[in-house]
Design a protein around this motif. Sequence first.
Motif, PDB file in Angstrom:
ATOM      1  N   PHE A 189      22.056  -4.646  16.955  1.00  0.00           N
ATOM      2  CA  PHE A 189      21.556  -4.648  15.576  1.00  0.00           C
ATOM      3  C   PHE A 189      21.152  -6.043  15.095  1.00  0.00           C
ATOM      4  O   PHE A 189      20.767  -6.212  13.943  1.00  0.00           O
ATOM      5  N   ALA A 233      21.325   2.999  16.106  1.00  0.00           N
ATOM      6  CA  ALA A 233      20.463   2.581  17.209  1.00  0.00           C
ATOM      7  C   ALA A 233      20.539   3.634  18.301  1.00  0.00           C
ATOM      8  O   ALA A 233      21.573   4.289  18.486  1.00  0.00           O
ATOM      9  N   VAL A 289      17.803  -6.711  13.207  1.00  0.00           N
ATOM     10  CA  VAL A 289      17.308  -5.383  12.837  1.00  0.00           C
ATOM     11  C   VAL A 289      17.555  -5.182  11.342  1.00  0.00           C
ATOM     12  O   VAL A 289      18.653  -5.476  10.852  1.00  0.00           O
ATOM     13  N   ARG A 327      25.906   1.800  13.359  1.00  0.00           N
ATOM     14  CA  ARG A 327      25.929   0.399  12.932  1.00  0.00           C
ATOM     15  C   ARG A 327      27.235   0.044  12.236  1.00  0.00           C
ATOM     16  O   ARG A 327      27.793  -1.037  12.460  1.00  0.00           O
ATOM     17  N   TYR A 330      16.735   2.849  15.129  1.00  0.00           N
ATOM     18  CA  TYR A 330      16.131   1.809  15.960  1.00  0.00           C
ATOM     19  C   TYR A 330      16.233   2.275  17.405  1.00  0.00           C
ATOM     20  O   TYR A 330      17.336   2.428  17.947  1.00  0.00           O
TER      21      TYR A 330
END
Length: 498
Positions: free
Chosen positions: A117, A127, A120, A180, A153
């Motif tokens: 991350f 992710a 990001v 995350r 992501y």
Amino acid sequence: MSRQMLSLDDRRYVWEVTQNKIRGSSWNHTIRVGVVNCIDSKNTRLCRFYEVESYPTIRLFNANLEKDDLGMTIKKASSEVLQEKIIQFLIDLQKKNLGAPNWVNLLPYSSKIESIFRNVPQLVKSAVLIVEKNDSLVGSHSILDLGLYETIYVRKIDAGSPALDYIEILDIPAVVVIDRETNKNHVLKGNATTREEITSMIMKEFGIVKEEPSKNISPEKDSSGKPPKGINNGTDQVYMVDIENALSNSLLNEVAVKKNITGVRYQALVNYIDILIRYLPTRPQVLNFLKNFQNHLKKHSYITGEQLVNVIRDLQSTTSVLPEKQQWKGCLGSKPTFRGFPCGLWVTFHTLTVNAVFREKDNPDYNPKDVIRGIHGYVKYFFTCDYCSTHFQEMYKKDAETFVQKPDDEIMWFWTSHNKVNMRLKNSASEDPYHPKQLFPTKKNCPTCYLSHDNSFHRENVKLYLKKLYNSTSISYDGVQALASIEDGKSTSGSADK
């Protein structure tokens, strides 16, 4: 009468590339698609500069385009192969650090899982790592498919990466989701192996619903069922305006788009102009233009597309005219994408074969292959529909030279070839719904062209019908633009012998 030459494959190919597969998909966060109509004279210079000489042509350009960069050409391929080539193009640019900042990252992830991350945006809550072999493009497909969704992501990672040492992965490919907030991960369950299956699995995990673009490419009639105003009512009448439009289009949009015309291509142009002068029943001003253009070509052995346009412009006068684009008459389609130039080209070719027979009837030295060779050279070296040109060359190679032995044979070979094209394109996306592809001539327009006992063609009567239909005395001048008379400067729209 159906005279369209544009192929279903080309129409569907362009549609899938520009709509369903790229423009209409989620790839537009990284890929922008522009469509240029090179048949439009406004775009001739642009297409010539980028050396677009046949259609469809796909060119890929970097976002940071440099001057004189002609991009990378992709030969016609299936939409799946095209996408793979686009992906590889993007990957190669990213390897060289030439990609744009807003692109999705298609390079394999190589850092530690806990660092995924880093850099990001905070908007991203999860992710996704697509685990695959290092030579696979499946993950790249899915990354592009999911690039519009800002809360996830997505990256791909090689199956042998050390970053996966602490994650239990049983099968490849696999999908790993990392949260995350907790930094915990889990492997999605399921036997997904294809791009579609992997993308669907990820979308389902995050509750994403994707809208699919319309895939309807079939031509449809207007809701009223009535043909648009001016559309041919089904007769086979030949119009000079269609022939002149085809002539102008062939020179200004087809030949002129070539960057350089030399060698066998130059000779093909010389031969094409020669048969037009000898056998096309044009108005005297147009004939003068063709002769003047021929004289210019005889003095040289090379010409660029840009020079050709300038020569055509300089040859224009009250007595030497290549007509500007006019309203199609017999070849008018229900929409601009239907009929038009391909139809006019077929009319011109038929007219050449028929009038060559009439004009050379007393010439024992006439070679009936001159016309078909001249037309073949034009189609091979200048006709911009790549698929159409290839198919025509295949028909020519198969039997044209052996079939045509006497003057009438050239008429019948083109008639037979025309019907082969009609049947190949029947019910295709290129078919005008108000002019369905069918065998020509129809029984309605020529009852005597058919045998009563088995409904097959009466070839001798077909030949007589074609000779009458395409004879110079049968051509209608309705709709042609007025040209100044050679004799007294007065306006005229007719032929020299009318």
